[in-house]
Design a protein around this motif. Structure first.
Motif, mmCIF file in Angstrom:
data_model
loop_
_atom_site.group_PDB
_atom_site.id
_atom_site.type_symbol
_atom_site.label_atom_id
_atom_site.label_comp_id
_atom_site.label_asym_id
_atom_site.label_seq_id
_atom_site.Cartn_x
_atom_site.Cartn_y
_atom_site.Cartn_z
ATOM 1 N N TYR A 118 5.113 -5.309 -0.889
ATOM 2 C CA TYR A 118 4.624 -5.393 0.481
ATOM 3 C C TYR A 118 5.801 -5.219 1.426
ATOM 4 N N THR A 119 5.502 -5.077 2.688
ATOM 5 C CA THR A 119 6.553 -5.035 3.697
ATOM 6 C C THR A 119 6.171 -5.953 4.842
ATOM 7 N N ASN A 120 7.175 -6.537 5.454
ATOM 8 C CA ASN A 120 6.958 -7.396 6.620
ATOM 9 C C ASN A 120 7.702 -6.804 7.805
ATOM 10 N N PRO A 121 7.030 -6.065 8.657
ATOM 11 C CA PRO A 121 7.708 -5.489 9.817
ATOM 12 C C PRO A 121 8.028 -6.558 10.865
ATOM 13 N N LEU A 122 9.085 -6.321 11.619
ATOM 14 C CA LEU A 122 9.329 -7.145 12.794
ATOM 15 C C LEU A 122 8.183 -6.950 13.780
ATOM 16 N N ALA A 123 7.890 -7.966 14.548
ATOM 17 C CA ALA A 123 6.834 -7.865 15.549
ATOM 18 C C ALA A 123 7.114 -8.848 16.673
ATOM 19 N N THR A 163 0.489 -1.655 -7.105
ATOM 20 C CA THR A 163 0.699 -0.518 -6.209
ATOM 21 C C THR A 163 -0.580 0.285 -5.969
ATOM 22 N N SER A 164 -1.676 -0.134 -6.598
ATOM 23 C CA SER A 164 -2.955 0.557 -6.405
ATOM 24 C C SER A 164 -3.619 0.068 -5.125
ATOM 25 N N ALA A 165 -4.634 0.800 -4.674
ATOM 26 C CA ALA A 165 -5.381 0.365 -3.501
ATOM 27 C C ALA A 165 -6.025 -0.992 -3.755
ATOM 28 N N SER A 166 -6.532 -1.197 -4.958
ATOM 29 C CA SER A 166 -7.183 -2.461 -5.296
ATOM 30 C C SER A 166 -6.201 -3.624 -5.231
ATOM 31 N N GLY A 167 -5.019 -3.424 -5.803
ATOM 32 C CA GLY A 167 -4.004 -4.473 -5.779
ATOM 33 C C GLY A 167 -3.521 -4.755 -4.373
ATOM 34 N N GLN A 168 -3.296 -3.704 -3.608
ATOM 35 C CA GLN A 168 -2.806 -3.873 -2.243
ATOM 36 C C GLN A 168 -3.839 -4.556 -1.348
ATOM 37 N N GLU A 169 -5.114 -4.312 -1.613
ATOM 38 C CA GLU A 169 -6.149 -4.971 -0.824
ATOM 39 C C GLU A 169 -6.127 -6.481 -1.017
ATOM 40 N N GLN A 170 -5.612 -6.928 -2.163
ATOM 41 C CA GLN A 170 -5.542 -8.361 -2.415
ATOM 42 C C GLN A 170 -4.553 -9.070 -1.488
ATOM 43 N N LEU A 171 -3.622 -8.324 -0.899
ATOM 44 C CA LEU A 171 -2.700 -8.943 0.056
ATOM 45 C C LEU A 171 -3.478 -9.555 1.213
ATOM 46 N N PHE A 175 0.932 -10.453 4.310
ATOM 47 C CA PHE A 175 1.929 -9.411 4.080
ATOM 48 C C PHE A 175 1.293 -8.063 4.389
ATOM 49 N N MET A 176 2.113 -7.099 4.816
ATOM 50 C CA MET A 176 1.607 -5.766 5.130
ATOM 51 C C MET A 176 1.590 -4.894 3.882
ATOM 52 N N PRO A 177 0.493 -4.213 3.601
ATOM 53 C CA PRO A 177 0.430 -3.320 2.438
ATOM 54 C C PRO A 177 1.420 -2.172 2.567
ATOM 55 N N ILE A 178 1.844 -1.645 1.425
ATOM 56 C CA ILE A 178 2.784 -0.523 1.402
ATOM 57 C C ILE A 178 2.059 0.814 1.316
ATOM 58 N N SER A 231 -5.612 -1.505 4.696
ATOM 59 C CA SER A 231 -5.392 -2.288 5.916
ATOM 60 C C SER A 231 -4.896 -3.678 5.570
ATOM 61 N N ALA A 232 -4.087 -4.247 6.450
ATOM 62 C CA ALA A 232 -3.618 -5.619 6.276
ATOM 63 C C ALA A 232 -4.682 -6.623 6.703
ATOM 64 N N GLY A 233 -5.759 -6.158 7.265
ATOM 65 C CA GLY A 233 -6.827 -7.054 7.676
ATOM 66 C C GLY A 233 -7.372 -6.682 9.045
ATOM 67 N N GLU A 234 -8.440 -7.333 9.424
ATOM 68 C CA GLU A 234 -9.101 -7.043 10.697
ATOM 69 C C GLU A 234 -8.132 -7.239 11.864
ATOM 70 N N GLY A 235 -8.102 -6.250 12.752
ATOM 71 C CA GLY A 235 -7.274 -6.357 13.944
ATOM 72 C C GLY A 235 -5.826 -5.977 13.740
ATOM 73 N N VAL A 236 -5.445 -5.635 12.510
ATOM 74 C CA VAL A 236 -4.056 -5.272 12.210
ATOM 75 C C VAL A 236 -3.982 -3.763 11.970
ATOM 76 N N PRO A 237 -3.107 -3.052 12.658
ATOM 77 C CA PRO A 237 -3.042 -1.603 12.478
ATOM 78 C C PRO A 237 -2.560 -1.218 11.078
ATOM 79 N N ALA A 238 -2.982 -0.065 10.613
ATOM 80 C CA ALA A 238 -2.514 0.443 9.331
ATOM 81 C C ALA A 238 -1.016 0.723 9.415
#
Length: 331
Positions: free
Chosen positions: A120-125, A269-277, A284-287, A292-299
Motif C-alpha cells: 500500500y502507499t500512504n500519501p501526504l495530505a 497485489t491483486s484487485a481482490s487483495g487490494q480491495e481488502q485494504l 491505507f491507499m491501494p497501489i 478505490s481506497a473507499g467512498e469519498g477517496v479519490p483513486a
C-alpha cells in the motif's frame, strides 16, 4: 519490555514454531498489527492458505531475518518502507519472484527483478475541518501554496522534520517540487501559520478530530479514518503533488513455504487483495489504480505523487533538518 509484551513474544514464537511444522505461511509483519491480522485473515478465507503472524518493528525485523538467514524461520516480510526491502535485497536476504500482477503496478510499487512488491502507499495530505474554517470565513486550501494564506495564521499542525519521518517527507516533497532553496523560503513563509510542530507523525490528525486545529498535515490514513467516522473533515491532496511512504513485502531467501509465499504476493497485489485494504478498514491507499481506497477517496491515479531518491534522503537528512532549524523555526 513489559510482562505482557514478553508473554506475547514468547507465545508468538512458540506458535511460530508450531505453525512452521504445520506448513502454515509464516509472516514477519511490520504493518500495523490489527490491520495486518485482518488482511491475513482475508487471505486465508479466500485461498485456504493458513498463516502465522509475528509482529516486529522494522529494525528488529531486519535484524531477526539476518540472524536467521542460515535457517529461515519465516516466509514473508510484510510491511516496512520499500527502502528496507531494498536493503534486504542488497544483503541477500530475499529471493526474486515476479508476481503475476506486476504488470498492473507502477514502477514505484515494485522491484524490477521481483525482490519486493508494494502493499500500500500512504500519501501526504492536508486534513481540513470544514466546519471550523466555514465559521472563520476561511477558504479550504487546495495546494501547498495556499497554506501561506494569512487567514490560516496559527491554525496549522504538522509533524516536525526533527523527530518525524512524516515531517521529513514533507520537506523532501517541497524540495522536489520547488527546488531546495525555494522550498526553504516557502517553509519560512508558511511558518507563522503553524500552530505547532508535533513530535509524532500522527498527532495532527488527533488534534484535527478534537477541533484543536482546523488544518493538519500528515500521511492520509488518520484523515481517512476521521472521514469514515463521520467527522466534518475534507482530505486534500495538494495540486502540486505529494510525497508518500510505500510499504512493501518480500519473500525471504530459503523460505520454508515458497509456493504459499508466492500465492500471498499474488493475492496482495491483486484487485481482490487490494480491495481488502478498504474492507478491513486499514485506511491505507491501494497501489492499483483500479481499486478505490473507499467512498469519498479519490483513486490513486488522480493523485499526483512525488518521488525522491531514498539514498539522497538518507545521506542528507542531518543537513536538511539542520537547515530547517536554522532557516524556518529559528527565524
Amino acid at each position: 519490555m513489559t510482562l505482557s509484551a514478553k508473554f506475547f513474544a514468547a507465545t508468538a514464537f512458540a506458535a511460530l514454531m508450531g505453525a512452521s511444522s504445520a506448513q502454515a505461511l509464516v509472516v514477519y509483519s511490520t504493518t500495523e498489527e490489527g490491520s495486518a491480522a485482518r488482511l491475513l485473515a482475508a487471505f486465508t478465507a479466500e485461498t485456504g492458505v493458513k498463516t502465522q503472524m509475528v509482529f516486529l518493528s522494522s529494525g528488529p525485523a531486519l535484524s531477526r531475518i539476518e540472524a536467521e538467514s542460515d535457517r529461515p524461520q519465516a516466509d514473508v516480510w510484510f510491511g516496512a518502507p520499500s527502502e528496507n526491502h531494498i536493503l534486504a535485497k542488497e544483503r541477500g536476504l530475499t529471493q526474486a519472484y515476479v508476481s503475476t500482477n506486476a504488470g498492473d503496478l507502477g514502477e514505484t510499487f515494485k522491484d524490477g527483478e521481483g525482490f519486493w512488491h508494494a502493499i500500500y502507499t500512504n500519501p501526504l495530505a492536508v486534513g481540513v475541518r470544514t466546519d471550523i474554517l466555514e465559521k472563520r470565513g476561511a477558504p479550504i486550501p487546495a495546494s501547498w501554496e495556499d497554506l501561506k494564506n494569512e487567514a490560516y495564521k496559527g491554525l496549522i499542525q504538522m509533524p516536525s522534520p526533527q523527530s518525524s519521518g512524516t515531517g521529513y517527507t514533507f520537506l523532501l516533497t517541497l524540495r522536489e517540487i520547488m527546488g531546495e532553496d525555494a522550498a526553504f523560503e516557502f517553509m519560512a513563509a508558511m511558518h507563522p501559520n503553524v500552530q505547532t510542530y508535533t513530535q509524532s507523525g500522527t498527532a495532527p490528525s488527533g488534534a484535527l478530530g478534537v477541533g484543536e486545529t482546523p488544518i493538519a498535515l500528515q500521511f492520509s490514513p488518520g484523515f481517512l479514518k476521521l472521514v469514515d467516522e463521520g467527522f466534518p473533515v475534507k482530505v486534500v491532496f495538494p495540486t502540486e503533488g505529494v510525497g508518500a511512504e510505500v510499504s512493501a513485502m518480500s519473500i525471504l531467501k530459503g523460505a520454508p513455504n515458497p509456493e504459499e509465499a508466492q500465492t500471498f504476493v499474488d493475492w496482495m497485489t491483486s484487485a481482490s487483495g487490494q480491495e481488502q485494504l478498504s474492507v478491513a478498514k486499514t485506511y491505507f491507499m491501494p497501489i492499483r489504480s483500479d481499486v478505490s481506497a473507499g467512498e469519498g477517496v479519490p483513486a490513486l491515479d488522480t493523485i499526483k505523487l512525488i518521488s525522491y531518491d531514498p539514498a539522497f534522503a538518507s545521506e542528507n537528512r542531518e543537513r536538511l533538518v539542520d537547515r530547517w532549524v536554522d532557516e524556518v523555526i529559528s527565524q
